[in-house]
Structures are given as structure tokens and as C-alpha cells.
Design a protein around this motif. Structure first.
Motif, mmCIF file in Angstrom:
data_model
loop_
_atom_site.group_PDB
_atom_site.id
_atom_site.type_symbol
_atom_site.label_atom_id
_atom_site.label_comp_id
_atom_site.label_asym_id
_atom_site.label_seq_id
_atom_site.Cartn_x
_atom_site.Cartn_y
_atom_site.Cartn_z
ATOM 1 N N GLY A 165 0.831 -1.194 0.000
ATOM 2 C CA GLY A 165 0.000 0.000 0.000
ATOM 3 C C GLY A 165 0.861 1.238 0.000
ATOM 4 N N TYR A 166 0.261 2.350 -0.359
ATOM 5 C CA TYR A 166 0.973 3.625 -0.323
ATOM 6 C C TYR A 166 -0.045 4.752 -0.187
ATOM 7 C CZ TYR A 166 0.033 2.553 -5.257
ATOM 8 O OH TYR A 166 -0.547 2.143 -6.430
ATOM 9 N N TYR A 167 0.415 5.846 0.347
ATOM 10 C CA TYR A 167 -0.475 6.982 0.564
ATOM 11 C C TYR A 167 0.324 8.280 0.496
ATOM 12 C CZ TYR A 167 1.527 7.449 5.243
ATOM 13 O OH TYR A 167 2.399 7.622 6.285
ATOM 14 N N LEU A 226 -6.812 22.607 5.215
ATOM 15 C CA LEU A 226 -7.384 21.837 4.120
ATOM 16 C C LEU A 226 -6.663 20.493 4.083
ATOM 17 C CD1 LEU A 226 -9.123 21.498 1.555
ATOM 18 C CD2 LEU A 226 -7.234 22.584 0.275
ATOM 19 N N ILE A 227 -7.417 19.394 4.166
ATOM 20 C CA ILE A 227 -6.845 18.051 4.212
ATOM 21 C C ILE A 227 -7.148 17.330 2.904
ATOM 22 C CG2 ILE A 227 -6.765 15.868 5.472
ATOM 23 C CD1 ILE A 227 -5.878 18.295 7.099
ATOM 24 N N ALA A 228 -6.134 16.687 2.338
ATOM 25 C CA ALA A 228 -6.327 15.874 1.137
ATOM 26 C C ALA A 228 -5.431 14.638 1.243
ATOM 27 C CB ALA A 228 -6.001 16.665 -0.122
ATOM 28 N N SER A 229 -5.954 13.502 0.781
ATOM 29 C CA SER A 229 -5.174 12.266 0.892
ATOM 30 C C SER A 229 -5.521 11.311 -0.244
ATOM 31 C CB SER A 229 -5.441 11.585 2.236
ATOM 32 O OG SER A 229 -4.671 10.406 2.377
ATOM 33 N N TYR A 230 -4.478 10.679 -0.774
ATOM 34 C CA TYR A 230 -4.611 9.575 -1.739
ATOM 35 C C TYR A 230 -4.124 8.327 -1.020
ATOM 36 C CZ TYR A 230 -3.717 6.546 -5.753
ATOM 37 O OH TYR A 230 -3.705 5.492 -6.634
ATOM 38 N N ASP A 231 -4.964 7.294 -0.947
ATOM 39 C CA ASP A 231 -4.710 6.161 -0.065
ATOM 40 C C ASP A 231 -5.037 4.854 -0.796
ATOM 41 O OD1 ASP A 231 -4.465 4.393 2.028
ATOM 42 O OD2 ASP A 231 -6.192 5.118 3.130
ATOM 43 N N HIS A 232 -4.011 4.018 -1.011
ATOM 44 C CA HIS A 232 -4.180 2.780 -1.780
ATOM 45 C C HIS A 232 -3.678 1.581 -0.980
ATOM 46 C CE1 HIS A 232 -4.247 0.136 -5.328
ATOM 47 N NE2 HIS A 232 -3.096 -0.342 -4.882
ATOM 48 N N LEU A 233 -4.448 0.483 -1.034
ATOM 49 C CA LEU A 233 -4.038 -0.767 -0.394
ATOM 50 C C LEU A 233 -4.426 -1.942 -1.277
ATOM 51 C CD1 LEU A 233 -3.086 -2.568 1.996
ATOM 52 C CD2 LEU A 233 -5.418 -2.394 2.901
ATOM 53 N N ASN A 234 -3.466 -2.863 -1.451
ATOM 54 C CA ASN A 234 -3.718 -4.134 -2.142
ATOM 55 C C ASN A 234 -3.406 -5.248 -1.147
ATOM 56 O OD1 ASN A 234 -3.918 -6.345 -3.801
ATOM 57 N ND2 ASN A 234 -2.735 -5.451 -5.486
ATOM 58 N N THR A 243 -8.721 1.948 -3.475
ATOM 59 C CA THR A 243 -8.140 3.286 -3.410
ATOM 60 C C THR A 243 -9.169 4.241 -2.816
ATOM 61 O OG1 THR A 243 -6.805 2.848 -5.383
ATOM 62 C CG2 THR A 243 -7.067 5.147 -4.719
ATOM 63 N N ASN A 244 -8.747 5.013 -1.846
ATOM 64 C CA ASN A 244 -9.600 6.028 -1.230
ATOM 65 C C ASN A 244 -9.086 7.414 -1.579
ATOM 66 O OD1 ASN A 244 -11.071 3.993 -0.030
ATOM 67 N ND2 ASN A 244 -10.131 4.228 1.990
ATOM 68 N N TYR A 245 -10.021 8.293 -1.947
ATOM 69 C CA TYR A 245 -9.702 9.688 -2.222
ATOM 70 C C TYR A 245 -10.398 10.526 -1.144
ATOM 71 C CZ TYR A 245 -8.698 7.581 -6.779
ATOM 72 O OH TYR A 245 -8.221 6.786 -7.790
#
Length: 352
Positions: A276-278, A292-300, A310-312
Motif C-alpha cells: 500500500g501507499y499513501y 485543508l486536508i487531502a489524501s490519496y490512499d491505496h491498499l492491495n 483506493t480512497n480519495y
């Protein structure tokens, strides 16, 4: 006879006066002792705590949610025994009350300290951080939650809140250019004895080449004892010992108007590999009180089967008082297998 009466009354008066003086001295002594004890406790014991509560709406078909909830209610106490020796206690009062942390530590030098007890596993950048400081209402990224066993998303590991029992050596080197942590831990989670004869080795190294930049690497090498079965890894049964290794690498940037944290995490459970990576950013707006909060969040969870999501995430947080904030966040959840969903969360945090 008169003289004898006068002498008798004089003796009684002297004895009474002496007794009263003694009682007053004892009261003063007791008051001074009590004051000394209270002042000593105030100097040596620190109490802290925080609560996080809010509202959650989730339209995921299999787990629709529309509820107010109390996410966390934490009480912390630190006792300073000497200038170098201390103890720490953390208890969760929300949902299922439980002991989270209890340890004692001794600082021999800035370069070396020892901690023994129950505490956060020093895997990844995020897991050792407090939920009261992290930007996301769901606390960690998907990968940190899964691989550190934080929220039970890995059934084999269970819900450990990212903590374990063990012994850690840590310190700062070269004027804090390097910070290291090395631990031997059960690998079973909180409030439990080890489920097998194996121990986890955990390492974490933080390099601070610049005031605004930190680079981190961490690993866990060990064998887990499964507490439940998992669809991701069906070959492992309850009670089985299995290879459970993790590693991560990432960085933190802290500027006046911007905080950025990004990390790559990977794990191997038996023969199943996950990754995973974020990237999470915190942009400071109005006088550093509105972010202001922003995040790209991926898990396999299983690289061979592409069991990934993937969460945005986007949101705002307002620091209306020191350490106290109001958060609003929207998450678009995009799984590779299954339907996408929307998650809306609000949270208020009060800390003392």
C-alpha cells in the motif's frame, strides 16, 4: 491552702498550654506534610486525555451506516520517578474499555533509553502517532491500519490498536540527525500473552537531514499466531503460526504553510504479499487555525488476486482551541472488486 490551690491551677494551666502548643505544632507539621505530598504529586504526575466523537454516513451496500458515534475517549497518566526514570499509563474508556499502554522507561543518555511494557509498535511513520495529531478521522492510511493490526482489517492479526508487549531500545544520534528504535515484541497484540514461541523484531530509523524534512524506514520480522481466518489468506487457520513480515519507507515534509507525509508499506503473511501507499497533505489556511486536508490512499491486500482499494479523501479541520478541533471529511472509496461508495464523517476533538 490558698497557695497550694494557686500552685495547682498554675501547673494545670502550664500543662494545658504545653499540650495545646504540641497539638498546634502537630497540625502545622501535618499540614506541611500534606502540602509537600500534594506539591510533589503535582510536579511528578501528569494527567492528560482526549475525546473524539462525531457523525458517520456510509452508503457501502454491505455496511450502510448513519449514526452518531463516540470514537475514542482516552485517559493518560505519566509519573516521573526520577529525572531519567518514568512510567506511563493509557486507558480507553469508549466502546469496549481496555488498557492500551502501560510501560516504564529509563533514559540513560540522549543516545540510549530503554522501555519495557505495552506500547505502540514502531512500524511505519503513522502507527506510532497519536490519533489526536493525525489528520484523518479514520486515523491511519489503509495500509498502516491493515499491516500494523490497528483496526482489525486483517482478521489474522486482529484488532491490536497497533500495540504490542515487549522491550525497546531507542535514542537520538548525531545531535538528532538520526533517531532509532529497536524492539523485541510478542507479536500478539495488546493484553495477551504470546501465542507461539517466536518473537517479532521491530526496527525504525528516522533521518532528519533538514529541519523541514524527515526520511523514515521501518520493518517487522517475525511469526504471527492467527486469531481468526481471513478470505485474503484462506490457507492459514486459527492458532496457526505463519510468517508475518513488514517493511516501509517514507518521508515527512513540514513547512510553514504545508505538511506532507507519504509512505510505501509492504507485507508478507505466509505466501500472500500485500502492499500500500499513501500521500496525505495538510495545507494551513486562516492563521494556521483552518486546514485543508487531502489524501490519496491505496491498499492491495493480495497482490496475486488484485484485492485492492483506493480512497480519495478531502476535508477541512478547524482548530478552535489549542489541541481541540472540528473536522469534516469526505471519502470516495473505489474498490477493484465491488461497487464504489461514499463516506462522510464529522468529528469534534477535545483534549486537555
Amino acid at each position: 491552702m490558698r497557695k497550694l490551690l494557686i500552685l495547682w491551677f498554675a501547673c494545670i494551666f502550664m500543662v494545658t498550654a504545653s499540650a495545646q502548643d504540641k497539638q498546634e505544632d502537630e497540625k502545622k507539621s501535618q499540614a506541611m506534610t500534606l502540602t509537600h505530598i500534594v506539591n510533589t504529586l503535582k510536579e511528578r504526575i501528569t494527567l492528560e486525555g482526549y475525546i473524539q466523537m462525531g457523525y458517520t454516513y456510509n452508503d457501502q451496500p454491505t455496511s450502510k451506516t448513519n449514526t452518531f458515534d463516540i470514537k475514542r475517549a482516552i485517559l493518560m497518566a505519566r509519573g516521573r520517578i526520577t529525572d531519567r526514570w518514568s512510567c506511563y499509563f493509557m486507558y480507553s474508556l469508549a466502546n469496549s474499555p481496555k488498557l492500551l499502554e502501560m510501560y516504564t522507561e529509563y533514559h540513560f543518555l540522549p543516545e540510549i533509553g530503554v522501555r519495557i511494557g505495552q506500547f505502540k509498535t514502531m512500524y511505519s511513520i503513522e502507527n506510532p502517532m497519536s490519533p489526536s495529531a493525525l489528520e484523518l478521522i479514520n486515523v491511519n492510511s489503509q495500509a498502516a491500519n491493515y499491516l500494523a493490526g490497528y483496526n482489525g482489517s486483517d482478521p489474522l492479526y486482529g484488532s491490536t490498536t497497533g500495540r504490542d508487549i515487549g522491550l525497546m531500545i531507542y535514542g537520538d544520534l548525531l545531535k538528532s540527525l538520526l533517531s532509532y528504535k529497536v524492539a523485541v515484541m510478542n507479536g500478539q497484540g495488546i493484553n495477551l500473552k504470546d501465542g507461539n514461541n517466536q518473537k517479532d523484531i521491530v526496527g525504525n530509523l528516522m533521518i532528519n537531514p533538514l529541519k523541514w524534512l524527515s526520511v523514515n524506514g521501518s520493518f517487522v520480522k517475525g511469526k504471527g499466531c492467527a486469531v481468526a481466518t481471513s478470505d485474503v489468506n484462506p490457507d492459514i487457520q486459527v492458532g496457526d503460526s505463519y510468517t508475518r513480515n513488514r517493511w516501509s519507507t517514507g518521508f515527512k515534509i513540514k513547512l510553514k504553510q504545508l505538511d506532507l507525509r507519504s509512505e510505501y508499506l509492504a507485507g508478507k503473511d505466509g505466501s500472500v504479499k500485500s502492499q500500500g501507499y499513501y500521500a496525505t497533505t495538510n495545507i494551513h489556511l486562516v492563521s494556521n487555525k483552518v486546514d485543508l486536508i487531502a489524501s490519496y490512499d491505496h491498499l492491495n491486500k493480495n497482490k496475486a488476486k488484485e484485492n485492492k482499494q483506493t480512497n480519495y479523501i478531502a476535508g477541512l479541520q478547524w482548530w478552535f482551541y489549542p489541541k481541540c478541533r472540528l473536522q469534516v471529511q469526505y471519502t470516495y472509496c473505489d474498490p477493484h472488486l465491488g461497487e464504489s461508495s461514499n463516506l462522510l464523517q464529522t468529528q469534534v476533538q477535545v483534549r486537555f
